[in-house]
Design an enzyme around this catalytic site. Structure first.
Site, PDB file in Angstrom:
ATOM      1  N   CYS A 250      36.961 -13.712 -24.862  1.00  7.65           N
ATOM      2  CA  CYS A 250      37.261 -15.065 -24.387  1.00  7.65           C
ATOM      3  C   CYS A 250      36.270 -15.489 -23.297  1.00  7.65           C
ATOM      4  CB  CYS A 250      38.695 -15.094 -23.859  1.00  7.65           C
ATOM      5  SG  CYS A 250      39.170 -16.610 -23.026  1.00  7.65           S
TER       6      CYS A 250
ATOM      7  N   CYS B  55      37.753 -17.098 -20.190  1.00  9.33           N
ATOM      8  CA  CYS B  55      38.395 -16.072 -19.358  1.00  9.33           C
ATOM      9  C   CYS B  55      37.392 -15.484 -18.369  1.00  9.33           C
ATOM     10  CB  CYS B  55      38.964 -14.956 -20.222  1.00  9.33           C
ATOM     11  SG  CYS B  55      40.277 -15.460 -21.338  1.00  9.33           S
TER      12      CYS B  55
END
Length: 103
Positions: A31, A34
Site C-alpha cells: 500500500c 500507507c
C-alpha cells in the site's frame, strides 16, 4: 514516543487495555498511501507523548481487521479505554489527524 508495531498477540494489551488514547494504523506492504502516512504518524508520535500510536500489518492481522471492519487502507482507528471512538480511511493530513485528538 516511538510507534509500536502490533501483532494479533499484542493488540489487546497495547490497545484495548491501554489507559491512553491509542491510534492504530492498519497498513500493508503493498500500500503506497500507507507508506506515505508513516512519516506523518512519526511526527505526531514525537510531538504528542500523551497518546500511543501503533501500527499493524493488515495482511498479518486479518482477524483484527475483520473485527473492526477494515476494508480499505490505510485506516486509522482511535481507541480510548478499549473502545473504538473514531476512524479515518485513506491518506489523511497531519492537520486532520490532530483535529481528531483531544487537546
Amino acid at each position: 514516543m516511538d510507534i509500536i508495531e502490533l501483532t494479533e498477540a499484542t493488540f489487546d494489551s497495547e490497545v484495548l487495555q491501554s489507559n491512553q488514547l491509542v491510534i492504530v494504523d492498519f497498513w500493508a506492504t503493498w500500500c503506497t498511501p500507507c507508506r506515505m502516512l508513516t512519516p506523518i504518524l512519526e511526527e505526531i508520535a514525537a510531538e504528542r507523548t500523551d497518546i500511543k500510536i501503533c501500527t499493524i500489518n493488515m495482511d498479518e492481522a486479518e482477524n483484527i481487521a475483520e473485527t473492526y471492519a477494515v476494508m480499505s487502507l490505510p485506516a486509522l482507528l482511535f481507541f480510548r479505554d478499549g473502545e473504538l471512538i473514531e476512524g479515518c480511511i485513506g491518506l489523511v493530513s497531519k492537520d486532520r489527524i490532530v483535529s481528531l485528538l483531544p487537546e
